[in-house]
Design a protein around this motif. Structure first.
Motif, PDB file in Angstrom:
ATOM      1  N   ALA A 124       0.181  -0.252 -13.491  1.00 27.27           N
ATOM      2  CA  ALA A 124       0.567   0.054 -12.112  1.00 27.27           C
ATOM      3  C   ALA A 124       2.016  -0.338 -11.846  1.00 27.27           C
ATOM      4  O   ALA A 124       2.753   0.386 -11.166  1.00 27.27           O
ATOM      5  CB  ALA A 124      -0.367  -0.663 -11.144  1.00 27.27           C
TER       6      ALA A 124
ATOM      7  N   ASN B  79      -8.347  -3.296   4.374  1.00 29.45           N
ATOM      8  CA  ASN B  79      -7.299  -3.396   3.357  1.00 29.45           C
ATOM      9  C   ASN B  79      -7.500  -4.596   2.428  1.00 29.45           C
ATOM     10  O   ASN B  79      -6.915  -4.646   1.348  1.00 29.45           O
ATOM     11  CB  ASN B  79      -5.923  -3.526   4.020  1.00 29.45           C
ATOM     12  CG  ASN B  79      -5.469  -2.239   4.681  1.00 29.45           C
ATOM     13  OD1 ASN B  79      -6.195  -1.245   4.698  1.00 29.45           O
ATOM     14  ND2 ASN B  79      -4.271  -2.258   5.235  1.00 29.45           N
TER      15      ASN B  79
ATOM     16  N   ARG C  32       0.814  -1.211   0.000  1.00 22.42           N
ATOM     17  CA  ARG C  32       0.000   0.000   0.000  1.00 22.42           C
ATOM     18  C   ARG C  32       0.856   1.274   0.000  1.00 22.42           C
ATOM     19  O   ARG C  32       0.512   2.259  -0.665  1.00 22.42           O
ATOM     20  CB  ARG C  32      -0.939   0.001   1.216  1.00 22.42           C
ATOM     21  CG  ARG C  32      -2.030  -1.065   1.136  1.00 22.42           C
ATOM     22  CD  ARG C  32      -2.895  -1.072   2.397  1.00 22.42           C
ATOM     23  NE  ARG C  32      -3.583   0.202   2.595  1.00 22.42           N
ATOM     24  CZ  ARG C  32      -4.759   0.506   2.079  1.00 22.42           C
ATOM     25  NH1 ARG C  32      -5.403  -0.372   1.307  1.00 22.42           N
ATOM     26  NH2 ARG C  32      -5.325   1.685   2.334  1.00 22.42           N
TER      27      ARG C  32
ATOM     28  N   GLY D 127       1.169   7.305  -6.666  1.00 22.49           N
ATOM     29  CA  GLY D 127      -0.069   7.980  -7.054  1.00 22.49           C
ATOM     30  C   GLY D 127      -1.195   7.042  -7.411  1.00 22.49           C
ATOM     31  O   GLY D 127      -2.135   7.425  -8.129  1.00 22.49           O
ATOM     32  N   LEU D 128      -1.153   5.817  -6.887  1.00 22.30           N
ATOM     33  CA  LEU D 128      -2.184   4.811  -7.149  1.00 22.30           C
ATOM     34  C   LEU D 128      -3.071   4.645  -5.923  1.00 22.30           C
ATOM     35  O   LEU D 128      -2.627   4.875  -4.792  1.00 22.30           O
ATOM     36  CB  LEU D 128      -1.534   3.466  -7.512  1.00 22.30           C
ATOM     37  CG  LEU D 128      -0.630   3.458  -8.750  1.00 22.30           C
ATOM     38  CD1 LEU D 128       0.220   2.201  -8.774  1.00 22.30           C
ATOM     39  CD2 LEU D 128      -1.476   3.550 -10.028  1.00 22.30           C
ATOM     40  N   ASP D 129      -4.308   4.220  -6.129  1.00 18.15           N
ATOM     41  CA  ASP D 129      -5.251   4.028  -5.028  1.00 18.15           C
ATOM     42  C   ASP D 129      -5.102   2.619  -4.459  1.00 18.15           C
ATOM     43  O   ASP D 129      -5.479   1.650  -5.122  1.00 18.15           O
ATOM     44  CB  ASP D 129      -6.685   4.242  -5.522  1.00 18.15           C
ATOM     45  CG  ASP D 129      -7.726   4.091  -4.410  1.00 18.15           C
ATOM     46  OD1 ASP D 129      -7.321   3.887  -3.247  1.00 18.15           O
ATOM     47  OD2 ASP D 129      -8.927   4.179  -4.714  1.00 18.15           O
ATOM     48  N   PRO D 130      -4.569   2.459  -3.250  1.00 15.02           N
ATOM     49  CA  PRO D 130      -4.391   1.113  -2.691  1.00 15.02           C
ATOM     50  C   PRO D 130      -5.702   0.416  -2.339  1.00 15.02           C
ATOM     51  O   PRO D 130      -5.707  -0.806  -2.143  1.00 15.02           O
ATOM     52  CB  PRO D 130      -3.553   1.370  -1.441  1.00 15.02           C
ATOM     53  CG  PRO D 130      -3.867   2.770  -1.050  1.00 15.02           C
ATOM     54  CD  PRO D 130      -4.081   3.509  -2.329  1.00 15.02           C
ATOM     55  N   ASP D 131      -6.790   1.177  -2.257  1.00 15.67           N
ATOM     56  CA  ASP D 131      -8.083   0.553  -1.975  1.00 15.67           C
ATOM     57  C   ASP D 131      -8.729  -0.023  -3.231  1.00 15.67           C
ATOM     58  O   ASP D 131      -9.759  -0.694  -3.142  1.00 15.67           O
ATOM     59  CB  ASP D 131      -9.034   1.574  -1.335  1.00 15.67           C
ATOM     60  CG  ASP D 131      -8.572   2.005   0.046  1.00 15.67           C
ATOM     61  OD1 ASP D 131      -7.981   1.164   0.759  1.00 15.67           O
ATOM     62  OD2 ASP D 131      -8.785   3.176   0.405  1.00 15.67           O
ATOM     63  N   THR D 132      -8.126   0.256  -4.394  1.00 12.40           N
ATOM     64  CA  THR D 132      -8.645  -0.275  -5.656  1.00 12.40           C
ATOM     65  C   THR D 132      -7.492  -0.921  -6.422  1.00 12.40           C
ATOM     66  O   THR D 132      -6.983  -0.362  -7.409  1.00 12.40           O
ATOM     67  CB  THR D 132      -9.289   0.844  -6.501  1.00 12.40           C
ATOM     68  OG1 THR D 132     -10.193   1.581  -5.694  1.00 12.40           O
ATOM     69  CG2 THR D 132     -10.050   0.261  -7.689  1.00 12.40           C
TER      70      THR D 132
ATOM     71  N   GLU E  96      -4.215  -3.421 -16.220  1.00 13.43           N
ATOM     72  CA  GLU E  96      -4.068  -2.522 -15.069  1.00 13.43           C
ATOM     73  C   GLU E  96      -2.832  -2.875 -14.244  1.00 13.43           C
ATOM     74  O   GLU E  96      -2.149  -1.984 -13.719  1.00 13.43           O
ATOM     75  CB  GLU E  96      -5.331  -2.581 -14.210  1.00 13.43           C
ATOM     76  CG  GLU E  96      -6.566  -2.006 -14.893  1.00 13.43           C
ATOM     77  CD  GLU E  96      -7.831  -2.214 -14.075  1.00 13.43           C
ATOM     78  OE1 GLU E  96      -7.762  -2.923 -13.037  1.00 13.43           O
ATOM     79  OE2 GLU E  96      -8.882  -1.676 -14.464  1.00 13.43           O
TER      80      GLU E  96
ATOM     81  N   PHE F 270       2.060   1.938  -3.469  1.00 18.66           N
ATOM     82  CA  PHE F 270       0.942   2.393  -4.300  1.00 18.66           C
ATOM     83  C   PHE F 270       0.704   3.887  -4.094  1.00 18.66           C
ATOM     84  O   PHE F 270       0.535   4.644  -5.059  1.00 18.66           O
ATOM     85  CB  PHE F 270      -0.324   1.595  -3.960  1.00 18.66           C
ATOM     86  CG  PHE F 270      -0.613   0.476  -4.917  1.00 18.66           C
ATOM     87  CD1 PHE F 270      -1.760   0.472  -5.685  1.00 18.66           C
ATOM     88  CD2 PHE F 270       0.280  -0.573  -5.049  1.00 18.66           C
ATOM     89  CE1 PHE F 270      -2.026  -0.556  -6.572  1.00 18.66           C
ATOM     90  CE2 PHE F 270       0.026  -1.614  -5.940  1.00 18.66           C
ATOM     91  CZ  PHE F 270      -1.123  -1.606  -6.705  1.00 18.66           C
ATOM     92  N   GLU F 271       0.693   4.298  -2.850  1.00 24.67           N
ATOM     93  CA  GLU F 271       0.444   5.710  -2.552  1.00 24.67           C
ATOM     94  C   GLU F 271       1.564   6.593  -3.098  1.00 24.67           C
ATOM     95  O   GLU F 271       1.308   7.661  -3.674  1.00 24.67           O
ATOM     96  CB  GLU F 271       0.273   5.900  -1.052  1.00 24.67           C
ATOM     97  CG  GLU F 271      -1.017   5.282  -0.513  1.00 24.67           C
ATOM     98  CD  GLU F 271      -1.095   5.309   1.007  1.00 24.67           C
ATOM     99  OE1 GLU F 271      -0.063   5.637   1.648  1.00 24.67           O
ATOM    100  OE2 GLU F 271      -2.171   5.000   1.555  1.00 24.67           O
TER     101      GLU F 271
END
Length: 469
Positions: A208, A411, A185, A192-197, A204, A188-189
């Motif tokens: 990513a 998560n 996570r 600039g990626l959304d760790p919840d998605t 994809e 990902f953050e």
């Protein structure tokens, strides 16, 4: 690690081709059953459907008791024995702890050949054929009903199916896993990626991975195995996710098709065109976990228990990880562990074994599912594994697991809220994986790899393996 014992998961073992005569003689000397009260064919016993009389007196040998080094798990085992004995005071549970892992292939094979397995013995889902080939497990179909296992109707049919042969039941599950996409996570953050998605398609994943690798500092966006049979295992999982097969209904290799080639091409492109998989390859189980735990890897295919390993063994933090479904979502490889009951033991012993397994491993709120106790003992709560319940049993277990969670269960919401149908491992799985390891290792280490030639050769070799069943 599996919550039911202390072995490394089933999918990490390798095939065994040799057992020494000395080992067999040694195991044979250990004896067979713990008592001589054997029925010739207990699976067909007339009183099989009659519940165990609480006054019954016998000793039941069971392996995979936690070792002394696992203090909390051993404490719980002893507590469960004491609770079980409140109902069945004359049943002695003789737990057997083995060095190393619960099931080591050479020892397991030798045990079966020597007929020295305990009354209740630990096995992987894929061990059924080997056990039956050695005439090692009792048919427990008549003994397992909703009277003896109240949650039976709520156990995942996919799980029960792999424990049967010719519609006869030979085992009860103790843990299972379904593979998905494990993510870091924090990375990902940063990317600039959304760790919840998490990504849900390979397009994809590729995008990513490229962004995460762009962070530099030796960080890889996506990691993959290619050694120790784990590469073939992951190739299988990826093909399943895309709706493909490794072995078709005709019993022959089925991966050398458009789907299998697309999977191979995508990995090749991520490795050589995107440079998002890092320079170090020929990785096996444990290597990707180390990279992920040290924030050097953004994603890899895994089961939830990989997170426990990273936290307990590598010092990582549960909050730094999340999971999404298997990319493609058309199916996901699943597996797990079970207990079988030795063929030839008495009907009462089989009843006692079923009663113990029901309490210890198959009852929401009890045994391994007593999450309040697990939390109090400092063990992890909240991972979506074991996850073989459906219906009302699942609702109860999900609530209790969330109520006592020691990690942020949200998560894993993308994984739990998007269930993917499970697909069992192929026949001769370890031998097949060994062949497919060559495909994976060549793809990831040779920029000049010829995908068509690799899959043609692998198809021939897998068909040779399957022809020798």
């Amino acid at each position: 690690m599996r919550s039911s014992g202390f072995s490394t998961p089933r999918r990490r073992r390798t095939a065994v081709t040799f057992v020494s005569a000395l080992t067999l003689l040694s195991l044979a000397a250990c004896g067979t059953s713990s008592s001589g009260d054997q029925d010739p064919a207990p699976g067909g016993s007339a009183d099989a459907a009659t519940p165990l009389d609480p006054k019954t007196k016998l000793t039941l040998t069971i392996d995979c008791m936690p070792p002394a080094a696992k203090k909390a798990e051993l404490k719980q085992w002893k507590e469960d024995v004491a609770t079980f004995n409140k109902t069945y005071p004359n049943i002695t549970i003789d737990g057997r702890s083995t060095p190393g892992q619960c099931l080591e292939p050479p020892r397991f094979t030798a045990m079966l050949k020597a007929k020295s397995q305990p009354d209740v013995f630990y096995a992987y889902f894929t061990d059924l054929d080997q056990v039956l080939d050695n005439d090692g497990a009792a048919d427990i179909s008549a003994y397992v009903t909703e009277k003896t296992v109240p949650a039976l109707a709520d156990i995942d049919p996919d799980v029960m199916k792999v424990l049967k042969k010719d519609d006869k039941l030979y085992a009860l599950p103790t843990s299972n896993y379904r593979m998905g996409l494990l993510i870091n996570r924090g990375l990902f953050e940063k990317a600039g990626l959304d760790p919840d998605t998490p990504p849900s398609t390979w397009e994809e994943v590729r995008e990513a991975a490229d962004r995460i690798a762009g962070l530099g500092k030796g960080i890889a966006g996506f990691g993959e195995y290619s050694a120790g049979n784990t590469g073939g295992w992951h190739y299988t999982a990826t093909v399943y996710g895309e709706g493909g097969e490794i072995v078709g209904p005709d019993g022959k290799a089925a991966f050398n098709d458009a789907t299998g080639k697309r999977v191979a091409q995508n990995l090749y492109d991520m490795r050589w065109k995107d440079d998002s998989m890092g320079k170090t390859q020929l990785l096996k189980w444990g290597d990707l976990q180390k990279q992920m735990a040290t924030d050097k890897l953004g994603m890899f295919l895994a089961a939830p228990d990989d997170i426990t390993y990273m936290v307990q063994q590598l010092g990582a933090d549960y909050a730094n990880f999340g999971m999404g479904p298997m990319p493609g979502q058309k199916a996901t490889l699943f597996g797990g562990n079970s207990y079988m009951i030795k063929k030839g033991i008495s009907s009462d012993k089989i009843k006692a074994a079923v009663a113990w397994l029901d309490f210890k491993t198959l009852s929401p709120g009890k045994g391994q599912f007593e999450w309040s106790r697990t939390k109090a003992d400092g063990l992890p709560v909240g991972l979506p594994q074991p996850a073989f319940f459906t219906g009302a049993a699942k609702e109860q277990d999900d609530k209790e697991r969330a109520d006592h969670a020691t990690m942020p269960v949200e998560n894993f919401r993308a994984f739990t809220d998007n269930p993917v149908d499970g697909k069992a491992e192929p026949p001769k799985a370890q031998e097949v994986y060994k062949v497919l390891d060559t495909v994976m290792s060549t793809l990831l280490t040779n920029k000049d790899a010829d995908i068509d030639k690799l899959l043609d050769t692998a198809e021939q070799q897998v068909n040779q393996v399957l022809a020798n069943q």
